[in-house]
Design a protein around this motif. Structure first.
Motif, short mmCIF file in Angstrom:
data_model
loop_
_atom_site.label_atom_id
_atom_site.label_comp_id
_atom_site.label_asym_id
_atom_site.label_seq_id
_atom_site.Cartn_x
_atom_site.Cartn_y
_atom_site.Cartn_z
N ASN A 120 0.83 -1.21 0.00
CA ASN A 120 0.00 0.00 0.00
C ASN A 120 0.86 1.26 0.00
OD1 ASN A 120 -2.61 -1.22 0.01
ND2 ASN A 120 -2.29 -1.75 2.15
N LYS A 121 1.87 1.28 0.84
CA LYS A 121 2.75 2.45 0.94
C LYS A 121 3.56 2.63 -0.35
CE LYS A 121 5.48 4.56 4.50
NZ LYS A 121 6.08 4.38 5.81
N LEU A 131 2.70 1.75 -3.42
CA LEU A 131 1.84 2.26 -4.49
C LEU A 131 1.44 3.71 -4.24
CD1 LEU A 131 -0.38 -0.88 -5.17
CD2 LEU A 131 1.51 0.01 -6.55
N GLU A 132 1.24 4.06 -2.98
CA GLU A 132 0.94 5.45 -2.64
C GLU A 132 2.11 6.35 -3.04
OE1 GLU A 132 -0.17 8.14 1.29
OE2 GLU A 132 -0.03 5.97 1.47
N GLY A 154 -3.64 0.58 -1.62
CA GLY A 154 -2.63 0.90 -2.63
C GLY A 154 -3.21 0.91 -4.04
#
Length: 134
Positions: free
Chosen positions: A4-5, A7-8, A35
Motif C-alpha cells: 500500500n505504501k 503504491l501510494e 494501494g
C-alpha cells in the motif's frame, strides 16, 4: 514490502496517469486495497500480474516441510496433515477469489500465472490477447 505504501509513493511521484503494471504475489500482510485504490483514484489503467509458485497452489503431500519466507528469509518447520492442507487450500482460494472480485469490480486487468511462465509469453501472448501491448 508494504504494498500500500509503495503504491501510494508511486502515485505521488507521477504527474499524469497511464498504464501501471504491478507484478506481485499480492500476499502483502497489509493488504492491497488501499494501494490499488491510489492508482485508481488517479485514473491509472492497472494491470495486475500475480505470479504464483505451483507449491503455493498445490502444497506438497502430508509430512514434514520447511517453509521459508522469500522476503524475510525466516523459516518454519511444519508437519503437514491432510486437514491442514485442505484448510490452507480453502483459505487460499477464498483469498484469490476476493482479489479477483476486487479487480473485476474496479476494472483492473488481472492475470494469475505460474512463475514458470516465460516473460516473453506474458508480454507477447497474454498481454497481446488483452490488447495491453501490440
Amino acid at each position: 514490502t508494504d504494498l500500500n505504501k509503495a503504491l501510494e509513493g508511486f502515485v505521488a511521484q507521477r504527474r499524469q496517469a497511464g498504464l501501471a503494471v504491478l507484478i506481485s504475489d499480492m500476499l502483502a500482510p497489509g493488504g492491497y486495497e488501499r494501494g490499488l485504490g491510489h492508482l485508481l483514484s488517479r485514473n491509472f489503467r492497472v494491470l495486475l500480474l500475480q505470479p504464483l509458485a505451483s507449491a503455493d497452489l498445490d502444497p506438497p503431500p502430508e509430512g514434514a516441510v520447511r517453509l521459508v519466507d522469500a522476503e524475510t528469509g525466516r523459516g518454519l518447520e511444519l508437519e503437514l496433515s491432510g486437514p491442514a492442507i485442505e484448510l490452507y487450500q480453502q483459505r487460499l482460494q477464498a483469498y484469490l477469489g476476493r482479489l479477483e472480485a476486487f479487480c473485476l469490480a474496479n476494472k483492473i486487468d488481472y492475470l494469475r500465472l505460474p512463475i514458470t511462465t516465460p516473460l516473453e509469453t506474458v508480454i507477447f501472448e497474454l498481454l497481446g490477447a488483452r490488447e495491453v501491448v501490440r
